[in-house]
Write a protein that holds these residues in place. Structure first.
Motif, short mmCIF file in Angstrom:
data_model
loop_
_atom_site.label_atom_id
_atom_site.label_comp_id
_atom_site.label_asym_id
_atom_site.label_seq_id
_atom_site.Cartn_x
_atom_site.Cartn_y
_atom_site.Cartn_z
N LEU A 33 0.80 -1.23 0.00
CA LEU A 33 0.00 0.00 0.00
C LEU A 33 0.84 1.28 0.00
O LEU A 33 0.39 2.32 -0.50
CB LEU A 33 -0.93 -0.01 1.23
CG LEU A 33 -1.99 1.07 1.33
CD1 LEU A 33 -2.94 1.02 0.15
CD2 LEU A 33 -2.77 0.90 2.64
N LEU A 48 -0.14 5.07 -1.75
CA LEU A 48 -0.46 6.26 -0.95
C LEU A 48 0.54 7.38 -1.22
O LEU A 48 0.17 8.56 -1.27
CB LEU A 48 -0.46 5.91 0.54
CG LEU A 48 -1.42 4.81 1.00
CD1 LEU A 48 -1.28 4.58 2.49
CD2 LEU A 48 -2.85 5.15 0.64
N TYR A 68 -1.55 8.10 6.36
CA TYR A 68 -2.74 7.56 7.02
C TYR A 68 -4.00 8.31 6.55
O TYR A 68 -5.04 7.69 6.29
CB TYR A 68 -2.58 7.67 8.53
CG TYR A 68 -3.75 7.15 9.32
CD1 TYR A 68 -3.98 5.78 9.46
CD2 TYR A 68 -4.64 8.03 9.94
CE1 TYR A 68 -5.06 5.31 10.19
CE2 TYR A 68 -5.72 7.57 10.66
CZ TYR A 68 -5.93 6.21 10.79
OH TYR A 68 -7.00 5.74 11.51
N SER A 75 -4.94 7.12 3.17
CA SER A 75 -5.56 5.79 3.23
C SER A 75 -7.02 5.88 3.63
O SER A 75 -7.86 5.12 3.13
CB SER A 75 -4.79 4.90 4.21
OG SER A 75 -5.04 5.27 5.57
N SER A 78 -4.72 0.06 6.74
CA SER A 78 -3.34 -0.38 6.86
C SER A 78 -3.07 -0.75 8.31
O SER A 78 -3.06 0.14 9.17
CB SER A 78 -2.37 0.73 6.42
OG SER A 78 -1.05 0.43 6.80
#
Length: 785
Positions: free
Chosen positions: A211, A215, A661, A664, A671
């Motif tokens: 991921l 991102l 974060y 995401s 995550s």
């Protein structure tokens, strides 16, 4: 009432002959002079925009261009010395008719000037992107850095305005995912067992391979488009979206002088303090403040226009899902709270700022006002101290119209908020230690209803003349507020001053209308919510354990003689103190600034490192020699300074992971790695209050005028909050906070551990004097912070 007549410019009556207009020329004159003041501010802003827009070039250079154009037109000369004529000869006939010599000259000169100006700005931006100087040792400056300093001085020689450097500062870079993960794993290694560390390494590797890069692409796209890829999300998600109380949890405080109270007259201290703050606002509006430098030879830090511009006339308004920062361009009054009553105090009259003596006179009128609070008025401020959602709902239902809206608008649009506290605070008395602790708690939360915690900042003036400040955190970081508070204290004591009997200097215009008492209609439903919010706030305030103590055994003078960074010395001492207090290490937060970049705010220095833990274990184990302990300490100090430099130059850990974060969450993907990282508690949260305006405080001639700095509440329920200020050469002031509800923490006990850790480390380094003289020199960046 006299003031009511002055507030109405036009009066009229209907007579049989028609309408009889009566003009109040005094009121019209007030309106005219206030308008003149507003237009002066607009003209000043326009002028500053022009100067900033061409910096580092000078606007006068455009004047030379204009003179050259006019001279060419007047003399009808050809500055191209025949070149344009030759070009005309080779043009088709249809173009010759429209080929005007003067137009070509005008356009050419404009283009040349614009290109040269852009070139200067581009070169300055390139120079300010160079950060290698921070990593060089003092006295060992490379030739590259010497050339860089010379070029920077040449290019920024003209005196800048407050925001002149804004467009030339580089954007905050996005670190590589692999680099951030490597630094993160290194930071948590001393806190995890081998099995836990392997698990966290596997999570990090999985995140990077699956991921992380996805991102990262979104984040880089934002960095290309936005001025700063962190600041707006940090402000919204860390501050404005918090639904719990901002009192204690977010707001922080600043204290008065430690030993000196310039006057014991409450109204006089308020008069000078308000005047000093308004003089600072005037300098901000005119951009007359000098941009903060790391060093005389090194670049300006970001003035953070958003922070400075929102310093005054700003309020955080509550919302159900998120709060909003509201800012007004100007405000000619402040809001005042005294014994349960709210007032509007006009600080301008006929376009001029009232003198300090006149403001004292108005404050004294408020203090002498015998009228009681209206029903529900006394504890109204508790709504800003409790949870945000109930306050947002009550505000929408009961403060969106009528008299309540008008009064609330006055508070929210005020330049700032002033509380005239009916208690005495400070160090003096039979219990100086306990008094300082009570002083800190008073500034942090007061009675939970006698501050307006939503304002950008509130000033507290105590009954005995002591003062302090409570600041809302979302709009700015502590260095911005500390700069304001340093100026205020110095201007109050050394520039404005007091008469022999403790009153403000100056005269009073006796025709001044008195302050305006605010009116409220607070129904029982609102009073019930006030009680509920106050209950929540009181429980939070009563749980806070504050301890403030000046450490006088030594200061930065003795530390620097050992060729050690004072900040690194203190941070490693905190690690030693925490280990002795809790028997383990913890995730440690130290705030650093990223103001080398445009709109930079803060980054985290993870002060608990492998090197600092190795030193603490060696010292506590008692098996190492003094020389070995000293060597380990210096390794820990070097590591800490390098971590600080990395954070300042955009290579930190936590802001990058935070933004990944957020991305995401926008993408709707989970995550496990980021979720775990963002949920880790900071059991030791630390911050240094900077001293930025040394020219204002002459501590050699006035040693009693030392600042206490400020502090904040604990971040973790089972942790400590530690703020410190390095004052002069021989003192360090500490502010420690924790929660009574945690049986494992005690602020006084931890304060004693800090003092002992400082003394023990100093003993180790002093005993190893020969090798200390050979230790690594202090880097310029840490020396100057």
């Amino acid at each position: 009432m006299a003031e009511a007549h002055q507030a109405v410019a036009f009066q009229f009556t209907i007579t049989p002959e028609g309408i009889d207009l009566q003009l109040s020329y005094q009121a019209l004159n007030q309106i005219y002079l206030s308008g003149v003041r507003s237009w002066k501010k607009r003209v000043s802003r326009m002028r500053n925009r022009v100067i900033k827009g061409v910096y580092p070039a000078s606007p006068s250079s455009w004047l030379f261009v204009a003179i050259g154009i006019l001279a060419t037109m007047y003399m009808q000369s050809d500055p191209s010395m025949g070149l344009i004529a030759k070009i005309q000869q080779h043009l088709p006939l249809r173009y010759r008719l429209t080929f005007d010599l003067q137009s070509v000259v005008v356009v050419a000169l404009k283009v040349v000037w614009s290109v040269l100006t852009f070139k200067d700005q581009f070169c300055l931006k390139l120079l300010l992107s160079y950060h290698q100087w921070m990593f060089e040792q003092h006295g060992r400056v490379s030739n590259t850095t010497k050339v860089w300093v010379t070029l920077l001085r040449l290019l920024s020689g003209r005196k800048p305005l407050l925001y002149s450097y804004q467009t030339s500062l580089p954007h905050l870079p996005v670190p590589a995912v692999r680099d951030t993960l490597t630094r993160y794993l290194e930071s948590v290694r001393p806190l995890l067992t081998d099995l836990e560390y392997k698990r966290m390494t596997d999570l990090a590797n999985e995140f990077e391979s699956s991921l992380g890069n996805r991102l990262q692409r979104y984040l880089k796209l934002k960095a290309l488009w936005a001025t700063n890829y962190v600041s707006d999300w940090w402000e919204e998600y860390i501050y404005l979206r918090g639904r719990g109380p901002i009192m204690v949890n977010s707001n922080y405080y600043g204290m008065d002088f430690l030993y000196v109270t310039p006057t014991s007259v409450q109204a006089a201290r308020a008069g000078n303090t308000i005047t000093a703050l308004l003089l600072y606002r005037r300098m901000v509006n005119r951009e007359e403040l000098t941009p903060v430098r790391l060093h005389e030879a090194f670049p300006h830090l970001c003035a953070s226009s958003a922070q400075c511009e929102r310093m005054f006339n700003t309020t955080r308004t509550p919302g159900v899902e998120t709060d909003v920062l509201q800012h007004w361009q100007d405000s000619e009054f402040v809001a005042v709270y005294s014994r349960g009553r709210y007032y509007r105090l006009w600080v301008y009259r006929a376009g001029r700022l009232l003198s300090a003596r006149e403001i004292e006179h108005q404050i004294q009128w408020i203090l002498d006002d015998p009228s009681p609070p209206l029903p529900g008025e006394e504890k109204l401020g508790a709504l800003t101290a409790g949870d945000r959602v109930p306050w947002a709902q009550i505000r929408k239902e009961h403060f969106s119209s009528g008299v309540n809206k008008r009064s609330l608008d006055i508070i929210e649009k005020a330049a700032f908020f002033v509380t005239l506290d009916d208690e005495a605070q400070g160090m003096k008395g039979d219990d100086p230690t306990g008094n300082l602790d009570r002083y800190a708690k008073s500034l942090l939360h007061g009675k939970c209803y006698d501050r307006w915690f939503d304002k950008s900042f509130s000033i507290v003036i105590y009954k005995n003349g002591k003062s302090g400040l409570n600041a809302e955190h979302s709009w700015a970081d502590a260095p911005t507020v500390a700069h304001l508070w340093e100026y205020t204290l110095a201007t109050d004591a050394f520039q404005l001053g007091y008469t022999e009997d403790g009153h403000c200097k100056g005269e009073v215009e006796r025709s001044l209308p008195p302050p305006h008492r605010l009116s409220w209609e607070i129904p029982s439903e609102v009073q019930d919510q006030i009680f509920s919010s106050l209950t929540v706030a009181k429980a939070l305030a009563d749980d806070v354990d504050c301890h403030v103590f000046p450490f006088r055994d030594f200061g930065k003078g003795k530390i620097k003689k050992l060729r050690v960074s004072p900040d690194a010395f203190i941070q490693i001492s905190l690690q030693l103190a925490y280990f002795r207090d809790r028997g383990s290490f913890c995730l440690t937060y130290e705030a650093s600034m990223t103001r080398l970049f445009r709109e930079g705010r803060t980054e985290t220095v993870r002060s608990c490192s492998n090197q600092s833990c190795a030193f603490v274990k060696a010292l506590e184990g008692g098996e190492k020699t003094v020389n070995e302990n000293s060597r380990l300490f210096r390794q820990a100090s070097e590591k800490h300074q390098n971590l600080y430099r990395m954070a300042m130059t955009g290579a930190g850990i936590d802001r990058h992971l935070f933004c990944l974060y957020v991305v995401s969450k926008y993408l709707g993907v989970d995550s496990p790695f980021l979720k775990e990282v963002l949920s880790e508690p900071w059991c030791l949260s630390t911050s240094q209050t900077p001293v930025q305006q040394m020219e204002l405080f002459d501590l050699k001639n006035h040693p009693d005028f030392v600042s206490l700095g400020g502090g904040f509440g604990p971040v973790a329920d089972d942790g400590y909050g530690v703020s410190y200020i390095i004052v002069g050469e021989d003192m360090i002031n500490f502010h420690v906070s924790s929660k009574h509800s945690c049986g494992e923490t005690d602020s006084h006990r931890f304060g004693a551990q800090i003092a002992k850790a400082l003394q023990d480390i100093m003993a180790v380094l002093s005993a190893d004097t020969p090798s200390s003289s050979k230790g690594p020199a202090q880097p310029q960046s840490k020396k100057l912070l």
